[in-house]
Design a protein around this motif. Structure first.
Motif, mmCIF file in Angstrom:
data_model
loop_
_atom_site.group_PDB
_atom_site.id
_atom_site.type_symbol
_atom_site.label_atom_id
_atom_site.label_comp_id
_atom_site.label_asym_id
_atom_site.label_seq_id
_atom_site.Cartn_x
_atom_site.Cartn_y
_atom_site.Cartn_z
ATOM 1 N N PHE A 111 33.246 24.351 94.746
ATOM 2 C CA PHE A 111 32.381 24.460 93.578
ATOM 3 C C PHE A 111 32.534 25.838 92.962
ATOM 4 C CE2 PHE A 111 28.344 25.296 91.425
ATOM 5 C CZ PHE A 111 28.230 24.148 90.656
ATOM 6 N N PRO A 112 32.721 25.894 91.617
ATOM 7 C CA PRO A 112 33.062 24.754 90.782
ATOM 8 C C PRO A 112 34.501 24.309 91.014
ATOM 9 C CG PRO A 112 33.062 26.752 89.490
ATOM 10 C CD PRO A 112 32.562 27.139 90.842
ATOM 11 N N LYS A 113 34.855 23.187 90.477
ATOM 12 C CA LYS A 113 36.182 22.613 90.694
ATOM 13 C C LYS A 113 37.276 23.615 90.328
ATOM 14 C CE LYS A 113 37.179 19.091 88.045
ATOM 15 N NZ LYS A 113 37.144 17.707 87.563
ATOM 16 N N ASN A 114 38.276 23.687 91.191
ATOM 17 C CA ASN A 114 39.444 24.565 91.040
ATOM 18 C C ASN A 114 39.129 26.039 91.278
ATOM 19 O OD1 ASN A 114 41.154 22.387 90.386
ATOM 20 N ND2 ASN A 114 40.615 22.519 88.221
ATOM 21 N N ARG A 160 47.199 24.575 79.040
ATOM 22 C CA ARG A 160 48.455 24.791 79.737
ATOM 23 C C ARG A 160 48.380 24.416 81.204
ATOM 24 N NH1 ARG A 160 52.223 28.160 78.653
ATOM 25 N NH2 ARG A 160 53.115 26.987 80.378
ATOM 26 N N ASP A 161 47.177 24.212 81.736
ATOM 27 C CA ASP A 161 47.033 23.728 83.105
ATOM 28 C C ASP A 161 45.826 22.793 83.141
ATOM 29 O OD1 ASP A 161 44.569 25.285 83.950
ATOM 30 O OD2 ASP A 161 45.896 26.952 83.501
ATOM 31 N N SER A 162 45.540 22.246 84.317
ATOM 32 C CA SER A 162 44.553 21.162 84.403
ATOM 33 C C SER A 162 43.124 21.631 84.606
ATOM 34 C CB SER A 162 44.939 20.222 85.562
ATOM 35 O OG SER A 162 44.949 20.925 86.793
ATOM 36 N N ALA A 166 39.429 22.828 83.800
ATOM 37 C CA ALA A 166 38.560 22.577 82.657
ATOM 38 C C ALA A 166 38.417 23.818 81.787
ATOM 39 C CB ALA A 166 37.192 22.100 83.143
ATOM 40 N N SER A 167 38.367 24.997 82.421
ATOM 41 C CA SER A 167 38.188 26.233 81.670
ATOM 42 C C SER A 167 39.398 26.588 80.811
ATOM 43 C CB SER A 167 37.892 27.391 82.631
ATOM 44 O OG SER A 167 38.956 27.557 83.562
ATOM 45 N N SER A 168 40.528 25.945 81.037
ATOM 46 C CA SER A 168 41.742 26.263 80.297
ATOM 47 C C SER A 168 41.854 25.500 78.981
ATOM 48 C CB SER A 168 42.980 25.956 81.151
ATOM 49 O OG SER A 168 42.982 26.724 82.333
ATOM 50 N N TYR A 169 41.052 24.467 78.790
ATOM 51 C CA TYR A 169 41.172 23.626 77.597
ATOM 52 C C TYR A 169 40.587 24.321 76.367
ATOM 53 C CZ TYR A 169 42.813 19.571 80.180
ATOM 54 O OH TYR A 169 43.555 18.714 80.946
ATOM 55 N N SER A 170 41.302 24.204 75.256
ATOM 56 C CA SER A 170 40.847 24.738 73.976
ATOM 57 C C SER A 170 40.682 23.596 72.979
ATOM 58 C CB SER A 170 41.858 25.749 73.419
ATOM 59 O OG SER A 170 42.001 26.851 74.290
ATOM 60 N N LEU A 171 39.609 23.658 72.206
ATOM 61 C CA LEU A 171 39.350 22.661 71.172
ATOM 62 C C LEU A 171 40.242 22.954 69.970
ATOM 63 C CD1 LEU A 171 37.560 20.326 70.050
ATOM 64 C CD2 LEU A 171 36.019 22.097 69.196
ATOM 65 N N ILE A 172 41.000 21.951 69.535
ATOM 66 C CA ILE A 172 41.877 22.176 68.389
ATOM 67 C C ILE A 172 41.501 21.330 67.185
ATOM 68 C CG2 ILE A 172 43.837 22.898 69.807
ATOM 69 C CD1 ILE A 172 45.019 20.113 69.314
ATOM 70 N N ALA A 173 40.725 20.277 67.378
ATOM 71 C CA ALA A 173 40.308 19.436 66.242
ATOM 72 C C ALA A 173 39.107 18.607 66.660
ATOM 73 C CB ALA A 173 41.444 18.527 65.784
ATOM 74 N N VAL A 179 57.778 24.096 78.082
ATOM 75 C CA VAL A 179 56.664 24.097 79.027
ATOM 76 C C VAL A 179 55.788 22.869 78.770
ATOM 77 C CG1 VAL A 179 56.640 26.606 79.256
ATOM 78 C CG2 VAL A 179 55.198 25.523 77.535
ATOM 79 N N SER A 180 55.019 22.502 79.784
ATOM 80 C CA SER A 180 54.185 21.304 79.648
ATOM 81 C C SER A 180 52.788 21.675 79.175
ATOM 82 C CB SER A 180 54.104 20.558 80.977
ATOM 83 O OG SER A 180 53.340 21.282 81.916
ATOM 84 N N TYR A 181 52.140 20.721 78.536
ATOM 85 C CA TYR A 181 50.778 20.872 78.048
ATOM 86 C C TYR A 181 49.937 19.692 78.524
ATOM 87 C CZ TYR A 181 52.702 24.322 74.773
ATOM 88 O OH TYR A 181 53.317 25.414 74.228
ATOM 89 N N TYR A 182 48.643 19.956 78.699
ATOM 90 C CA TYR A 182 47.681 18.898 78.969
ATOM 91 C C TYR A 182 46.883 18.658 77.696
ATOM 92 C CZ TYR A 182 48.574 19.427 83.982
ATOM 93 O OH TYR A 182 49.157 19.468 85.223
ATOM 94 N N VAL A 183 46.787 17.408 77.289
ATOM 95 C CA VAL A 183 46.011 17.081 76.088
ATOM 96 C C VAL A 183 45.016 15.981 76.429
ATOM 97 C CG1 VAL A 183 47.783 17.763 74.448
ATOM 98 C CG2 VAL A 183 47.786 15.431 75.327
ATOM 99 N N ASN A 184 43.909 15.981 75.712
ATOM 100 C CA ASN A 184 42.896 14.952 75.932
ATOM 101 C C ASN A 184 42.100 14.744 74.653
ATOM 102 O OD1 ASN A 184 41.481 13.000 77.263
ATOM 103 N ND2 ASN A 184 40.689 14.330 78.880
ATOM 104 N N VAL A 185 41.557 13.548 74.519
ATOM 105 C CA VAL A 185 40.653 13.208 73.426
ATOM 106 C C VAL A 185 39.352 12.732 74.056
ATOM 107 C CG1 VAL A 185 40.264 11.828 71.354
ATOM 108 C CG2 VAL A 185 42.601 12.499 71.993
ATOM 109 N N THR A 186 38.264 13.389 73.743
ATOM 110 C CA THR A 186 36.959 13.016 74.289
ATOM 111 C C THR A 186 36.119 12.334 73.219
ATOM 112 O OG1 THR A 186 35.896 15.113 73.698
ATOM 113 C CG2 THR A 186 37.021 15.013 75.831
ATOM 114 N N ALA A 187 35.123 11.604 73.666
ATOM 115 C CA ALA A 187 34.120 11.012 72.777
ATOM 116 C C ALA A 187 32.766 11.609 73.136
ATOM 117 C CB ALA A 187 34.094 9.494 72.923
#
Length: 864
Positions: free
Chosen positions: A83-86, A563-565, A567-574, A707-715
């Motif tokens: 806790f917290p994850k990662n 750039r990694d999995s 949660a703190s690494s994710y940035s909102l782009i749209a 390099v690889s990226y992680y992308v996601n779409v949330t509701a």
């Protein structure tokens, strides 16, 4: 370093026939056993912020995992309680379930495990009958959706009837005698913001023997070991624990004491002065027991080979809630209960131990507790502590099933003062004043509400639970002095018609249901050089009603990249959200004084136009014209004064370079005539069977192709103004897609693009991980196992071979990836040879061969 988490445990017993055969999707992880042996397995709840390992042997955490180290369903390494994850900070070594009873004239106890005597007495059946089962509500199209309760259900069945190889009782020398109980355990976890620090356990305990179990007691035993690098830092030697009965909570403007009843354990100072901190706390809360009126005991102790340090609070002989002569636990000290009879005794002793931090405050003159001795100051400021939260008694007849439920929860920001430990052992009150139980209280409260929804009459018997009535000073209408009182006492009269109420409990019938965001949309990623094109379909997101309110509360979508999995690494782009507005109404009778209140769900612009514009067909009403300082006034109506605020950002335009938009070919697509695909007009469906009306896309440009990226779409939804629940959003990490912005499989197949390798040459000293070519440097693997060489522009199915300059085969890789996978044209080599050795410096040849026999050849260099 240590992090404090609070674990809440709600007990609910489950069972079925001896090692019941559960029909569901099961795993085949490393815990699977040889024929005839118990099918031991371990799996981790990873959906929320609290990552917790559970086993199919009556334990959770990894300390008693019986040799299983990889997740039963994913094959990944399993943290014990992270806790917290990662964060890599652990808040538990292991915990287990205990049960004891009188059978005939014998006192018998069965435990999942106990750290000091290392006895394990609960086991699953052999494979496939004892295998763990996973279910999830995330995707209704999957088999594991059927019967699911949460986003992450883990189910197992085990008994205490396995006797082979179990050591005899350490006190009596008697071989293990089972109670003949079967336990069906289900644990549940969610990613939602209010539930991400909670794991709920639901047990069904069945008497599968032919004798009545009398005076049954059950308990949850926790050995936390809160630390970052426990093996190298001795961080487990400064745990501290206690019990909290109530925490402050709020109903409107009124503060009240909410009963949380949690046994907690944490690091003594949160390691706030260290590089890696452990400032959180964990706790166990009993949510349901088989009977309303039971005795509950809370005991903590320190196990130690030195009898003087084997310590736990003990009441004096013939004192306390259960007068009895002093009992020797078998260690020469006051702490660890050895053997069945002593374990049974401690489960039913009715003691509620003082908190560990107050140990030095107990003296030889105390009228209830035994003197803790000269080492009390050492015990009070942290030690290798464990606790037992137990309850009983009740009887279980043959064939009878009893339910028990408990919650394991975490709370953040428990430690906030760097030097607070200096207040121990002499100033425990100051120490406690500097601790923060707010997050723990919130997690505990939500655990009980998910288990039993407040104000919900589940069984329709007319009782929906208990409520708190908020009576503020503004409701005072009269007061007078009571005659003949000295000093003078006053009686106050309030107007109940303007009081506010809050449901604080449910009806006592389990619900195991929480408020949830709309389902995340279906999504696909199509890579191209320097860009990722995301297609997603929001049919389920926009048409699923909230399980609590029954409303269609969908608000919008958000697109993230990382750039990694983590949660703190994710940035909102749209983002996109519907154009709607909250209506704040002036309320003269509001608790705490007149003011604006929010009592309705958001209004769309069209609805407001019909309500307050000149007509529904015009567009002359702008709600944002009416602000808090310049409200809308309608003297003839009950809600005569109000103003509006945008719900979220009202980013409803689908234009712009990075905007979410409708695909051009579906821009004018009308709403479906039916929401059942089989009944819909074929022109309303895409080629793969999805409604065109709910199709969206976004292209993310300017990305590095190597390099690889992680992308996601949330509701996300608009929350619940009536209950004070904020907007809920699906997890940014669950369902994320990993892809490289290189030519996709279609582009490779339709063009003359050739396969290539990078980085080439590969330099051992180049620190490629810093540029994203390789795994993160804090990976669990050694440095030599982090290396990655990339092959790009591959066909979806091919064989990659690497040869030495002399033609010796170094490694062969079968690349077989579905064409729908965004990494179908990409593969990596870990720089390990077929002999499991690190590749040597030198020149190498590589080939890529398709099923049709087409071969591409290239060369690469490795430089030390």
């Amino acid at each position: 370093m240590k992090s404090k988490i609070i674990l809440v445990i709600s007990l609910l017993v489950l069972s079925s026939v001896v090692q019941a055969r559960i029909p569901a999707k099961s795993g085949g992880g490393s815990g699977s056993s040889a024929a005839g042996a118990p099918a031991h397995g371990v799996a981790a709840h990873r959906i929320g912020r609290l990552v917790l390992a559970v086993n199919n042997n009556g334990t959770f955490g990894t300390g008693y995992s019986m040799g299983a180290s990889q997740d039963y369903f994913t094959g990944l390494p399993v943290p014990s309680c992270e806790f917290p994850k990662n964060s890599t900070v652990q808040y538990m070594w292991a915990a287990s379930f205990w049960i004891g009873a009188i059978v005939g004239r014998d006192t018998l106890v069965s435990t999942g495990a106990e750290a000091w005597s290392f006895i394990r007495e609960m086991y699953p059946d052999e494979a496939p009958f004892g295998e763990m089962v996973h279910r999830s509500i995330i995707d209704p199209t999957q088999d594991e959706y059927e019967g699911a309760i949460s986003e992450d259900d883990i189910i197992s069945v085990y008994t205490d009837t396995y006797t082979a190889g179990i050591p005899p009782d350490v006190m009596s020398g008697r071989l293990h005698r089972p109670l003949n109980v079967e336990i069906r355990e289900a644990s549940y976890a969610w990613s939602y913001s209010y539930a991400q620090d909670i794991v709920l356990f639901d047990y069904k305990i069945r008497n599968i023997g032919n004798r009545r179990l009398k005076s049954v007691y059950m308990g949850i035993y926790v050995d936390a070991d809160v630390c970052w690098d426990c093996n190298n830092t001795n961080g487990f030697m400064d745990d501290i624990c206690g019990f909290v009965h109530t925490v402050p909570a709020y109903c409107a403007d009124c503060e009240y004491l909410d009963s949380v009843n949690v046994a907690w354990i944490a690091d003594d100072d949160g390691d706030l002065g260290k590089a890696v901190r452990a400032p959180s706390v964990t706790a166990t809360r009993i949510v349901r027991t088989p009977a309303e009126e039971l005795d509950v005991s809370f005991n903590w102790w320190i196990s130690n080979v030195d009898p003087g340090r084997d310590f736990g609070p003990r009441e004096q002989s013939n004192k306390g809630r259960w007068p009895e002569e002093f009992r020797d636990y078998g260690t020469g000290g006051l702490g660890t209960p050895m053997g069945d009879e002593n374990k049974y005794y401690i489960m039913r002793n009715k003691e509620f131990d003082y908190d560990q931090a107050r140990t030095a405050s107990v003296t030889a003159n105390d009228t209830l507790w035994l003197d803790p001795g000269d080492q009390a100051p050492d015990f009070a400021d942290g030690f290798d502590t464990r606790y037992l939260l137990s309850f009983g008694p009740f009887d279980i007849s043959p064939g009878e099933i009893l339910p028990v439920s408990f919650a394991y929860v975490a709370g953040i920001n428990f430690h906030q003062e760097v030097m607070n430990r200096d207040n121990l052992p002499d100033r425990p009150d100051i120490f406690y004043n500097n601790l923060n139980f707010d997050s723990l209280g919130s997690s505990s409260r939500w655990a009980s509400w998910i288990y039993d929804n407040p104000g919900v009459d589940t069984d329709s018997d007319g009782y929906p639970g208990e409520m708190y009535v908020c009576v503020a000073e503004s409701m005072l209408v009269d007061s007078y002095a009571i005659p003949d009182t000295d000093p003078i006492q006053w009686e106050y009269h309030y107007d109940p018609s303007i009081a506010d109420t809050c449901w604080i409990t449910g009806d006592g019938v389990p619900d195991f249901r929480g408020a949830s965001p709309p389902p995340a949309p279906q999504k696909w990623v199509n890579p191209r050089k320097g860009a990722l094109k995301i297609r997603f379909n929001g049919f389920r997101s926009e048409t699923t009603r909230d399980v609590f309110s029954g409303d269609l509360d969908f608000e919008g979508y958000r697109v993230y990249i990382a750039r990694d999995s983590r949660a703190s690494s994710y940035s909102l782009i749209a983002s996109y959200d519907r154009e709607d507005f909250n209506k704040w109404v002036w309320d003269e009778g509001r608790p705490g004084g007149a003011g604006y209140t929010l009592t309705e769900t958001p209004f769309t612009r069209d609805v407001l136009q019909c309500l307050y514009g000149s007509s529904c067909d015009t567009n002359d009403f702008d709600p944002l014209v009416y602000s808090r300082n310049s409200p809308f006034v309608m003297p003839l109506y009950s809600d005569s004064i109000f103003y509006f605020e945008a719900q979220d950002f009202n980013v409803s335009s689908m234009t712009g370079t990075t905007a979410i938009r409708k695909p051009p070919e579906y821009a004018d697509q009308p709403r479906p005539t039916s929401f059942i695909p089989e009944d819909a007009d074929p022109d309303e469906l895409t080629e793969d069977g999805y409604f065109k009306y709910f199709e969206y896309e976004i292209t993310i440009d300017g990305l590095l192709p190597t390099v690889s990226y992680y992308v996601n779409v949330t509701a996300f939804d608009y929350g619940s103004p009536l209950s004070g629940l904020p907007s809920l959003e699906t997890s940014v990490t669950v369902g994320s897609i990993n892809a490289y912005p290189t030519a996709g499989i279609e582009e490779v197949a339709d063009s003359t693009l050739k396969a290539y390798v990078y980085p080439n040459p590969y330099r051992i000293d180049a620190e490629y991980s810093q540029f994203g070519f390789e795994d993160l440097p804090d990976s669990d693997h050694s440095e030599n196992r982090l290396r990655q060489l990339h092959f790009a522009n591959l066909p979806a199915k091919c064989t990659i071979r690497i040869f030495s300059i002399d033609g010796d085969l170094v490694r062969e890789i079968e690349h077989d990836v579905p064409v729908t996978d965004p990494k179908a044209s990409h593969e990596t080599w870990d720089m390990i040879t077929r002999n499991t050795q690190s590749v040597a410096s030198g020149l190498y040849y590589w080939t890529v061969e398709t099923e049709e026999g087409d071969v591409q050849i290239g060369k690469l260099a490795v430089i030390m």
